[in-house]
Design a protein around this motif. Structure first.
Motif, short mmCIF file in Angstrom:
data_model
loop_
_atom_site.label_atom_id
_atom_site.label_comp_id
_atom_site.label_asym_id
_atom_site.label_seq_id
_atom_site.Cartn_x
_atom_site.Cartn_y
_atom_site.Cartn_z
N GLY A 55 0.85 -1.17 0.00
CA GLY A 55 0.00 0.00 0.00
C GLY A 55 0.89 1.23 0.00
O GLY A 55 2.09 1.15 -0.27
N ASN A 59 1.57 7.81 5.68
CA ASN A 59 0.25 8.43 5.76
C ASN A 59 0.36 9.91 5.38
O ASN A 59 1.43 10.42 5.06
N ASP A 162 -5.34 4.54 3.32
CA ASP A 162 -3.87 4.55 3.44
C ASP A 162 -3.37 5.90 3.93
O ASP A 162 -2.42 5.98 4.72
N THR A 165 -4.55 7.45 8.90
CA THR A 165 -4.35 6.44 9.93
C THR A 165 -4.46 7.02 11.34
O THR A 165 -4.64 6.27 12.30
N LEU A 202 -6.38 -3.93 -2.90
CA LEU A 202 -5.69 -2.74 -3.38
C LEU A 202 -6.23 -2.30 -4.73
O LEU A 202 -6.90 -3.07 -5.43
N ARG A 212 -0.41 5.36 -6.54
CA ARG A 212 0.14 4.69 -5.34
C ARG A 212 1.64 4.47 -5.49
O ARG A 212 2.43 4.71 -4.56
N ASN A 216 4.79 6.15 -3.28
CA ASN A 216 5.79 5.31 -2.63
C ASN A 216 7.20 5.67 -3.08
O ASN A 216 8.14 5.68 -2.28
#
Length: 235
Positions: A55, A59, A162, A165, A202, A212, A216
């Motif tokens: 994921g 955050n 994602d 949190t 996902l 995504r 990352n």
């Protein structure tokens, strides 16, 4: 009078739906008007491939500390049309990420300058109230039953889950006018999205998958992590 207005509104929605589209029921019609009609152009898919179980690593708060700015689109955009505009300069030379300087000298902040020295994630505003959970649960259930390969709503919720949190994540999104919180507390919004994202796969569509991966890659940058440390510890 209210009943007549509701009936007229439903008729209006039906008339706006393309004649060649088969609508299963009212929930399907509502889903249709959530789908991006004119999605923003996305960056070319990046070469780094992630495992299906991956994921978003950070955050919203951590990404914000690393110099990613959460902002509303300049123009009105469909709710699901979340976009990370390309910035060739910062993508090629991450050291030009000077968000720590803006944190140190806030009087320098301006929309134009911020877009030049830090990446911006454009997220259309979302109003969260007592009807939000029921609405999205119905739409997600519809997708999982009838549109398993086109789970736009589910993908959207997974992305928000994602990013959110902690209560601090909600506070950040509220401060940037991305979430309009009508539930009374940040904790309630956090719980809502965390519960909606349970047991959901996902993203399956290319736009969210690419987004995504881009987030990352951004979080993996050693310079962006250093910016996060500078911002959190010193500024």
């Amino acid at each position: 009078m209210n009943k007549n207005r509701s009936t007229d509104h439903i008729k209006d929605l039906v008339n706006r739906c393309p004649q060649d589209r088969s609508v299963k029921h009212f929930t399907d019609l509502v889903r249709y008007f959530f789908l991006p009609q004119n999605p923003s152009p996305t960056s070319e898919p990046i070469e780094v491939k992630l495992r299906p179980c991956d994921g978003i690593r950070y955050n919203a708060t951590k990404l914000g500390e690393a110099g990613l700015k959460f902002t509303k689109p300049d123009l009105k955009r469909d709710l699901l049309d979340i976009n990370l505009p390309s910035n060739e300069c910062l993508e090629t030379f991450p050291c030009f990420n000077l968000s720590w300087l803006l944190s140190c000298l806030p009087f320098l902040k301006s929309d134009c300058l911020e877009r030049q020295v830090q990446r911006c994630l454009e997220v259309p505003p979302l109003r969260v109230d007592d009807t939000t959970e029921d609405l999205f649960r119905n739409l997600m259930a519809l997708e999982q039953c009838h549109y398993p390969d086109k789970t736009y709503i589910c993908d959207y919720i997974v992305l928000l889950d994602d990013l959110i949190t902690t209560e601090a994540d909600v506070m950040l999104l509220v401060e940037n006018e991305i979430i309009d919180n009508n539930l009374g507390s940040n904790a309630a919004v956090t719980k809502l999205f965390n519960n909606l994202g349970l047991e959901i796969a996902l993203p399956r569509n290319p736009h969210y998958d690419n987004l995504r991966q881009q987030l990352n890659v951004y979080s993996r940058s050693s310079w962006n992590r250093l910016v996060g440390t500078l911002t959190k510890v010193y500024f």
